[in-house]
Write a protein that holds these residues in place. Sequence first.
Motif, short mmCIF file in Angstrom:
data_model
loop_
_atom_site.label_atom_id
_atom_site.label_comp_id
_atom_site.label_asym_id
_atom_site.label_seq_id
_atom_site.Cartn_x
_atom_site.Cartn_y
_atom_site.Cartn_z
N ASP A 164 0.81 -1.22 0.00
CA ASP A 164 0.00 0.00 0.00
C ASP A 164 0.84 1.27 0.00
O ASP A 164 0.30 2.37 -0.02
N ALA A 165 2.17 1.17 0.07
CA ALA A 165 3.01 2.37 0.06
C ALA A 165 3.01 3.00 -1.32
O ALA A 165 3.20 2.31 -2.33
N ASP A 166 2.79 4.31 -1.38
CA ASP A 166 2.75 5.00 -2.67
C ASP A 166 4.10 5.66 -2.95
O ASP A 166 5.08 5.47 -2.22
N ASP A 167 4.12 6.47 -4.00
CA ASP A 167 5.38 7.10 -4.40
C ASP A 167 5.84 8.17 -3.43
O ASP A 167 6.99 8.61 -3.50
N ARG A 168 4.95 8.61 -2.52
CA ARG A 168 5.33 9.66 -1.58
C ARG A 168 6.09 9.11 -0.36
O ARG A 168 6.65 9.89 0.41
N ALA A 169 6.07 7.82 -0.17
CA ALA A 169 6.77 7.23 0.98
C ALA A 169 8.27 7.34 0.78
O ALA A 169 8.81 6.85 -0.21
N ARG A 170 8.94 7.99 1.70
CA ARG A 170 10.38 8.17 1.62
C ARG A 170 11.04 7.64 2.88
O ARG A 170 10.51 7.76 3.98
N VAL A 171 12.20 7.06 2.72
CA VAL A 171 12.92 6.46 3.83
C VAL A 171 14.31 7.04 3.91
O VAL A 171 14.81 7.66 2.96
N LEU A 172 14.94 6.84 5.05
CA LEU A 172 16.31 7.31 5.28
C LEU A 172 17.28 6.16 5.04
O LEU A 172 17.19 5.11 5.70
N ALA A 173 18.20 6.34 4.10
CA ALA A 173 19.19 5.31 3.79
C ALA A 173 20.43 5.97 3.22
O ALA A 173 20.35 7.02 2.57
N GLY A 174 21.58 5.36 3.48
CA GLY A 174 22.83 5.86 2.92
C GLY A 174 22.87 5.67 1.41
O GLY A 174 22.19 4.81 0.84
N ALA A 175 23.66 6.49 0.78
CA ALA A 175 23.75 6.43 -0.68
C ALA A 175 24.22 5.05 -1.12
O ALA A 175 25.31 4.59 -0.75
N GLY A 176 23.40 4.39 -1.95
CA GLY A 176 23.74 3.08 -2.48
C GLY A 176 23.48 1.92 -1.54
O GLY A 176 23.54 0.76 -1.95
N ASN A 177 23.16 2.19 -0.24
CA ASN A 177 22.96 1.10 0.71
C ASN A 177 21.73 0.27 0.38
O ASN A 177 21.76 -0.96 0.36
N LEU A 178 20.60 0.96 0.14
CA LEU A 178 19.37 0.24 -0.10
C LEU A 178 19.42 -0.53 -1.43
O LEU A 178 18.86 -1.64 -1.54
N ASP A 179 20.11 0.01 -2.41
CA ASP A 179 20.30 -0.72 -3.68
C ASP A 179 21.02 -2.04 -3.44
O ASP A 179 20.61 -3.10 -3.94
N GLN A 180 22.07 -1.98 -2.65
CA GLN A 180 22.85 -3.18 -2.39
C GLN A 180 22.07 -4.16 -1.53
O GLN A 180 22.19 -5.38 -1.69
N VAL A 181 21.27 -3.67 -0.60
CA VAL A 181 20.44 -4.55 0.23
C VAL A 181 19.46 -5.32 -0.65
O VAL A 181 19.30 -6.54 -0.53
N LEU A 182 18.78 -4.60 -1.56
CA LEU A 182 17.84 -5.27 -2.46
C LEU A 182 18.54 -6.27 -3.36
O LEU A 182 18.01 -7.38 -3.61
N ASP A 183 19.70 -5.91 -3.85
CA ASP A 183 20.43 -6.83 -4.73
C ASP A 183 20.77 -8.14 -4.00
O ASP A 183 20.60 -9.23 -4.56
N ASN A 184 21.23 -8.05 -2.77
CA ASN A 184 21.58 -9.25 -2.02
C ASN A 184 20.36 -10.09 -1.69
O ASN A 184 20.37 -11.32 -1.83
N VAL A 185 19.28 -9.45 -1.26
CA VAL A 185 18.08 -10.20 -0.89
C VAL A 185 17.46 -10.84 -2.12
O VAL A 185 17.04 -12.02 -2.09
#
Length: 533
Positions: free
Chosen positions: A396-417
């Motif tokens: 249910d999260a829309d495009d307005r939902a924003r989170v705090l993450a370090g640059a490139g951290n969340l990309d790498q987390v998704l890639d590993n998972v």
Amino acid sequence: MIRRLIVSYVALVGVALAAFTVPVAFTLTSQLRGDTEESVLREATTMALLLGDGDAPAREALARMAGAYADETPGTVEVAAADGRSAMPPLPLTARPHDAAFGDALERGRTTVDWGSRFVWGPELVITVPAYARGEVTGGAEGDDDGGAAESGDGEGETGEAAGVAGAPGEAVGWTVEADDADDGGQAVGSAGPADRIVGAVRVRYATADLTDRLWRIWGFRAILAVGVLAVAAGLGAIVARLLTKPLRQLNDMASRFGDGDLTARSPVTGPQETRTLARTLNQGAERLDTLVASQRIFVADASHQLRTPLTALRLSLDNIADGVDDEFVREDVEQATAEVVRMSRLVSGLLVLARAEAKVSAPEPLALRELVEERLKVWRPAADERGVTIVLTGDADDRARVLAGAGNLDQVLDNVLSNALEVSPDRGTITVRVETGGPEEAVLEVIDQGPGMSAAEQARAFDRFWRGQGLTGRSGSGLGLAIVKQLVTDDGGTVTLRDAPGGGLCVRIGLRTVGDGARWISPRPGAPRSGG
């Protein structure tokens, strides 16, 4: 600790204040009572002397004195004759001439003082004084031959101060002083000798309302002063307590940061000698530990970086050998060696990524969560399509939902998972990626696969380094993927947990901090898949 120090300080001040003010207040109360009693007794004795004169001018003077006394003070004057029933004009007869105090005054010549209560005082102070017929006052004097003689000490008591004496010329008279307690807070202060002739009694009723007001002022002023002093003491105690405990709070802050993984945390060397010594000891220990851990990370990073070049060269050599060999057995051995080199390369890459993640924590930035997830899924869908695996995005999260993450951290987390999920998913299976709002300050990202899942024991060890789970083709990967995921998510202030998926498989739940609408928006940039293995 601050609260205990303040309470102790205020308690000490309160005890000292009570030890000083309470005795002073009792002394002032006793002095007020004694001065009032002495003043009223003096006025009553003076009126009794006038009553003992017996002539009309003395009676008129007594009436004027009683009127003036009633006008200027809260007291009233009452008079009774010697028989206890008759009035002595021009003064009125008392309303209760037959009470015990009048009886003691008229029959035994006792002066009584009645405060009306054994505790401080009652509504009024009542003093009753006998009046004696005016005569010659003697104290061990001799009379003439016709009247006889009397010496001090004759009779039933000692000769004392005369409040009023009467008798025929040549008759020795006097009255004695005693110290017998009367009922209801009264006190008998004098009695007549056997030779005195009592002609009446004077009673003064003195209302104690003014005394009570003065008593409340004495105690109230000291109570207000005590409250003010205690309030000031509490304020000063809070300031002193905070100053005394400031070094301890700094040490506690340092210990908390150190426990959270910040090995650069140090405590200022301030305060008493004991806290300064403790701060130096902790800082030295933290410095040594930080140096050791930093050396270990540098070694791992350097070793990983240096190993990548020879591993790449070794793989190229194996590929060249495989191209020039026609023997199937030799080709098979070369392919196995190449696979091991590839696995070792992934392991070295994972170590390098993990070492860099531990060595430096980047500042979290606001990121559009759903857009970032969609970009990473576009990168991974071609690899999933090769195996017939479908990746579905829900939530249910829309495009307005924003989170705090370090640059490139969340990309790498998704890639590993996603890499792990694709590794364990069966052909033509489904990987569900769910993006939801977990609360006002949290967004939840879940990746659910249809693989064999993990037992509770395996889930407890899954984030350990070099631990590898059982995939569809056996144990594979470097065992660093989930360790990297946990490190990066924790650095961003989030959480990551594992649980069984409904219907089988594994659910990786990642909780991320959200930001308000006023935060700066950063659009994610797509890139190639990155995985720690």
